[in-house]
Design a protein around this motif. Structure first.
Motif, PDB file in Angstrom:
ATOM      1  N   CYS A 100       0.817  -1.224   0.000  1.00  7.64           N
ATOM      2  CA  CYS A 100       0.000   0.000   0.000  1.00  7.64           C
ATOM      3  C   CYS A 100       0.848   1.269   0.000  1.00  7.64           C
ATOM      4  O   CYS A 100       0.583   2.217   0.771  1.00  7.64           O
ATOM      5  CB  CYS A 100      -0.952   0.017   1.199  1.00  7.64           C
ATOM      6  N   ILE A 101       1.882   1.297  -0.812  1.00  9.05           N
ATOM      7  CA  ILE A 101       2.706   2.506  -0.892  1.00  9.05           C
ATOM      8  C   ILE A 101       2.303   3.336  -2.100  1.00  9.05           C
ATOM      9  O   ILE A 101       2.080   4.534  -1.999  1.00  9.05           O
ATOM     10  CB  ILE A 101       4.199   2.138  -0.949  1.00  9.05           C
ATOM     11  N   SER A 102       2.201   2.648  -3.241  1.00  9.41           N
ATOM     12  CA  SER A 102       1.894   3.387  -4.461  1.00  9.41           C
ATOM     13  C   SER A 102       0.468   3.072  -4.911  1.00  9.41           C
ATOM     14  O   SER A 102       0.110   1.911  -5.141  1.00  9.41           O
ATOM     15  CB  SER A 102       2.910   2.978  -5.541  1.00  9.41           C
ATOM     16  N   ALA A 103      -0.348   4.114  -5.016  1.00  5.90           N
ATOM     17  CA  ALA A 103      -1.750   3.909  -5.402  1.00  5.90           C
ATOM     18  C   ALA A 103      -1.847   3.443  -6.847  1.00  5.90           C
ATOM     19  O   ALA A 103      -1.010   3.787  -7.689  1.00  5.90           O
ATOM     20  CB  ALA A 103      -2.530   5.202  -5.213  1.00  5.90           C
ATOM     21  N   ASN A 104      -2.866   2.645  -7.126  1.00  7.34           N
ATOM     22  CA  ASN A 104      -3.106   2.182  -8.491  1.00  7.34           C
ATOM     23  C   ASN A 104      -3.437   3.349  -9.407  1.00  7.34           C
ATOM     24  O   ASN A 104      -4.096   4.312  -8.987  1.00  7.34           O
ATOM     25  CB  ASN A 104      -4.294   1.218  -8.503  1.00  7.34           C
ATOM     26  N   SER A 105      -2.977   3.248 -10.649  1.00  6.73           N
ATOM     27  CA  SER A 105      -3.404   4.239 -11.636  1.00  6.73           C
ATOM     28  C   SER A 105      -4.798   3.866 -12.102  1.00  6.73           C
ATOM     29  O   SER A 105      -5.053   2.703 -12.435  1.00  6.73           O
ATOM     30  CB  SER A 105      -2.457   4.235 -12.834  1.00  6.73           C
ATOM     31  N   VAL A 106      -5.664   4.835 -12.104  1.00  9.37           N
ATOM     32  CA  VAL A 106      -7.054   4.550 -12.450  1.00  9.37           C
ATOM     33  C   VAL A 106      -7.162   3.971 -13.864  1.00  9.37           C
ATOM     34  O   VAL A 106      -8.024   3.132 -14.146  1.00  9.37           O
ATOM     35  CB  VAL A 106      -7.895   5.841 -12.311  1.00  9.37           C
ATOM     36  N   THR A 185      -3.679   8.549  -4.187  1.00 13.79           N
ATOM     37  CA  THR A 185      -4.663   7.698  -3.502  1.00 13.79           C
ATOM     38  C   THR A 185      -6.052   8.303  -3.627  1.00 13.79           C
ATOM     39  O   THR A 185      -7.044   7.599  -3.804  1.00 13.79           O
ATOM     40  CB  THR A 185      -4.293   7.555  -2.011  1.00 13.79           C
ATOM     41  N   MET A 186      -6.126   9.621  -3.558  1.00 17.17           N
ATOM     42  CA  MET A 186      -7.417  10.289  -3.683  1.00 17.17           C
ATOM     43  C   MET A 186      -8.033  10.044  -5.053  1.00 17.17           C
ATOM     44  O   MET A 186      -9.242   9.858  -5.187  1.00 17.17           O
ATOM     45  CB  MET A 186      -7.256  11.797  -3.406  1.00 17.17           C
ATOM     46  N   LEU A 187      -7.188   9.991  -6.087  1.00 16.69           N
ATOM     47  CA  LEU A 187      -7.711   9.749  -7.437  1.00 16.69           C
ATOM     48  C   LEU A 187      -8.369   8.373  -7.516  1.00 16.69           C
ATOM     49  O   LEU A 187      -9.443   8.205  -8.098  1.00 16.69           O
ATOM     50  CB  LEU A 187      -6.582   9.851  -8.471  1.00 16.69           C
ATOM     51  N   VAL A 188      -7.702   7.378  -6.900  1.00 20.39           N
ATOM     52  CA  VAL A 188      -8.267   6.026  -6.966  1.00 20.39           C
ATOM     53  C   VAL A 188      -9.506   5.930  -6.056  1.00 20.39           C
ATOM     54  O   VAL A 188     -10.443   5.179  -6.336  1.00 20.39           O
ATOM     55  CB  VAL A 188      -7.188   4.944  -6.658  1.00 20.39           C
ATOM     56  N   MET A 190     -11.601   8.338  -5.830  1.00 17.04           N
ATOM     57  CA  MET A 190     -12.673   8.914  -6.669  1.00 17.04           C
ATOM     58  C   MET A 190     -13.265   7.826  -7.555  1.00 17.04           C
ATOM     59  O   MET A 190     -14.480   7.721  -7.722  1.00 17.04           O
ATOM     60  CB  MET A 190     -12.127  10.040  -7.542  1.00 17.04           C
ATOM     61  N   TRP A 191     -12.354   7.007  -8.112  1.00 16.13           N
ATOM     62  CA  TRP A 191     -12.817   5.875  -8.935  1.00 16.13           C
ATOM     63  C   TRP A 191     -13.734   4.981  -8.108  1.00 16.13           C
ATOM     64  O   TRP A 191     -14.816   4.578  -8.548  1.00 16.13           O
ATOM     65  CB  TRP A 191     -11.575   5.106  -9.433  1.00 16.13           C
ATOM     66  N   LEU A 192     -13.305   4.690  -6.876  1.00 17.41           N
ATOM     67  CA  LEU A 192     -14.095   3.836  -5.998  1.00 17.41           C
ATOM     68  C   LEU A 192     -15.444   4.486  -5.668  1.00 17.41           C
ATOM     69  O   LEU A 192     -16.485   3.824  -5.670  1.00 17.41           O
ATOM     70  CB  LEU A 192     -13.309   3.563  -4.708  1.00 17.41           C
ATOM     71  N   VAL A 204     -22.524   9.395  -9.860  1.00 15.13           N
ATOM     72  CA  VAL A 204     -21.479  10.224  -9.254  1.00 15.13           C
ATOM     73  C   VAL A 204     -20.328  10.326 -10.252  1.00 15.13           C
ATOM     74  O   VAL A 204     -19.746   9.321 -10.644  1.00 15.13           O
ATOM     75  CB  VAL A 204     -20.978   9.617  -7.931  1.00 15.13           C
ATOM     76  N   TRP A 205     -20.031  11.544 -10.677  1.00 15.28           N
ATOM     77  CA  TRP A 205     -18.949  11.764 -11.642  1.00 15.28           C
ATOM     78  C   TRP A 205     -17.934  12.695 -10.990  1.00 15.28           C
ATOM     79  O   TRP A 205     -18.217  13.861 -10.750  1.00 15.28           O
ATOM     80  CB  TRP A 205     -19.528  12.362 -12.935  1.00 15.28           C
ATOM     81  N   LEU A 206     -16.777  12.137 -10.662  1.00 10.50           N
ATOM     82  CA  LEU A 206     -15.795  12.917  -9.920  1.00 10.50           C
ATOM     83  C   LEU A 206     -14.516  13.189 -10.695  1.00 10.50           C
ATOM     84  O   LEU A 206     -13.967  14.286 -10.643  1.00 10.50           O
ATOM     85  CB  LEU A 206     -15.429  12.182  -8.615  1.00 10.50           C
ATOM     86  N   ARG A 207     -14.037  12.153 -11.416  1.00  7.18           N
ATOM     87  CA  ARG A 207     -12.759  12.342 -12.108  1.00  7.18           C
ATOM     88  C   ARG A 207     -12.961  13.265 -13.305  1.00  7.18           C
ATOM     89  O   ARG A 207     -13.929  13.132 -14.045  1.00  7.18           O
ATOM     90  CB  ARG A 207     -12.206  10.997 -12.560  1.00  7.18           C
TER      91      ARG A 207
END
Lengths: 363, 100
Positions: A100-106, A185-188, A190-192, A204-207
């Motif tokens: 859990c260091i590097s967040a997934n790219s959306v 992490t916040m970007l991923v 948003m995907w969630l 819900v449209w955030l990105r």
């Protein structure tokens, strides 16, 4: 909305911290008793909680995933408004690898991921017996050394990340947004959130949506930990803040919180949903290192499940136990609370019982 | 990525009921896969034991999850309504206190 609080009131929590030394001593004596039980193969009979996990609640210890998952599930279920995901969700879907260091790219997340996320959320919803939810709490374990959390709140339309480390907060606040630790992490998240929105039947449209009414804080202000072991306890108290939407003052000494966790788990062991053998009682450790007031204590003993549990330093001794019970019956001060003998004994008594010589097993 | 068929030793319970073995894929968080063949009434704790043995870890440090739900000691493929070629996620113990 105070009914959204996961836990008991702040005043009760604070009461535990009035005399931190005594609270710590109480906690230590619980752990000492549990260690004795461990030698006798007595188990904390709760789903997935071993003595080994229970002992991580002790002062100075790092909480393990079982303890976090146990309380997240229990308290979210109690709240009836929050869906608590388990500690493995983040490393499975939000980050690359289990550290859990590097967040997934959306861009790398597919519809396959989405359907699996939905399955995990439904499993959590079922486990917590929720009919609906308005927020989602996600505990995150970083590099097997640090706990922090994220919360997605649909009622308030907010996504926040809580971290009890002062350094992380201050450093990130200094940096421009793209360089802050939790921005990716916040970007991923948003995907969630978009997926969770679909599960709730909301669009819900955030990105890439500058017009969204949602608010995001990748480094929300929370109480900081004052040591190098309490982040797990802080993480367990974060949902309180996200749901009641107030910054609770629970920093500093977390021994009271730890004692509360230990007490609650032992209460669940005895009164819990499972058919649990009650260890023969003799010793009682009070939840309150310093009771809020005498009248309050009396009221609690009379009316409610007592915030206390009975346990013993030597549960393997049937003969000594019956002797002890006879002795207790003979004493006018014996109280019976919640169906369990709750004879209050001094810490000296506990020590004496620990040294009991008899060996007949009752469990 | 290792890919092997492991046979979980049959038990007395295997004799009862619909007991055709199914294939179960155990996937670690780093994506490594191990395949097991297990009878539908065999408790999955045996699979956990076999897996722990295979990867050289202690059983109490390993968590099995099926579709995000923790696999309990008494769960069997039948009780979880698992199908052939279903996946079990395996995670390892996590602790945390501070990040230097």
């Amino acid at each position: 909305m105070c009914e959204l609080h996961f836990c008991s009131s702040t005043s009760e929590e604070n009461a535990l911290n009035v005399c931190p030394d005594r609270t710590v001593r109480r906690l230590q004596s619980i752990m000492k008793l549990m260690r004795l039980h461990r030698q006798k193969s007595w188990k904390v009979n709760l789903p997935n909680i071993s003595i080994r996990s229970f002992e991580t609640i002790g002062t100075g210890r790092w909480l393990d995933d079982e303890v976090i998952n146990y309380f997240v599930t229990k308290w979210c279920s109690k709240s009836q408004t929050a869906l608590g995901l388990n500690t493995f969700f983040a490393c499975k879907f939000l980050f690359e690898g289990s550290s859990c260091i590097s967040a997934n790219s959306v861009e790398h997340l597919t519809s396959e991921h989405e359907s699996r996320v939905q399955k995990w959320c439904l499993a959590a919803k079922k486990a917590q017996n929720l009919s609906s939810w308005e927020s989602v709490f996600i505990p995150i374990n970083e590099s097997n050394s640090h706990w922090y959390s994220a919360c997605i709140n649909f009622r308030l339309q907010r996504v926040e990340i809580y971290d009890s480390l002062r350094e992380v907060y201050l450093k990130s606040r200094e940096n421009p947004v793209p360089l802050r630790k939790n921005t990716k992490t916040m970007l991923v998240l948003m995907w969630l959130t978009e997926i969770l929105g679909r599960m709730r039947g909301e669009e819900v449209w955030l990105r890439n949506n500058p017009y969204t009414t949602w608010q995001f804080d990748p480094h929300a202000k929370v109480p900081f930990q004052s040591n190098n072991f309490d982040c797990g306890v802080h993480t367990l108290w974060h949902p309180n803040m996200s749901l009641s939407w107030e910054c609770l003052d629970f920093g500093g000494d977390m021994s009271g919180k730890r004692l509360r966790l230990a007490q609650e788990m032992l209460e669940d062991t005895q009164h819990g949903r499972l058919n649990i053998p009650v260890p023969p009682s003799s010793g009682k450790i009070q939840l309150y290192s310093s009771a809020p007031s005498r009248s309050q204590s009396r009221r609690r003993t009379r009316n409610q499940t007592p915030h206390s549990f009975t346990t013993t330093g030597n549960d393997s001794d049937a003969a000594a136990l019956s002797r002890r019970r006879r002795r207790q019956r003979g004493e006018a001060s014996t109280a019976n609370a919640g169906g369990y003998e709750s004879k209050k004994i001094s810490e000296d008594d506990e020590t004496k019982q620990d040294d009991g010589k008899d060996s007949e097993d009752t469990s | 990525m290792s890919e092997e068929d492991q046979q979980v030793p049959p038990t007395e319970e295997d004799v009862k009921g619909d007991n055709t073995p199914i294939n179960v894929k155990v996937v670690s968080s780093s994506g490594e896969e191990v395949f097991f063949k297990i009878k539908r009434s065999t408790p999955l704790r045996k699979l956990l034991g076999a897996y722990a043995n295979k990867v050289g870890k202690q059983e109490h440090t390993i968590r099995f999850l099926y579709d995000g739900a923790r696999v309990a000691q008494t769960d069997t493929p039948k009780s979880l309504e698992m199908e052939d070629n279903d996946t079990i996620d395996v995670m390892v113990e996590q602790v945390g206190g501070y990040s230097p």
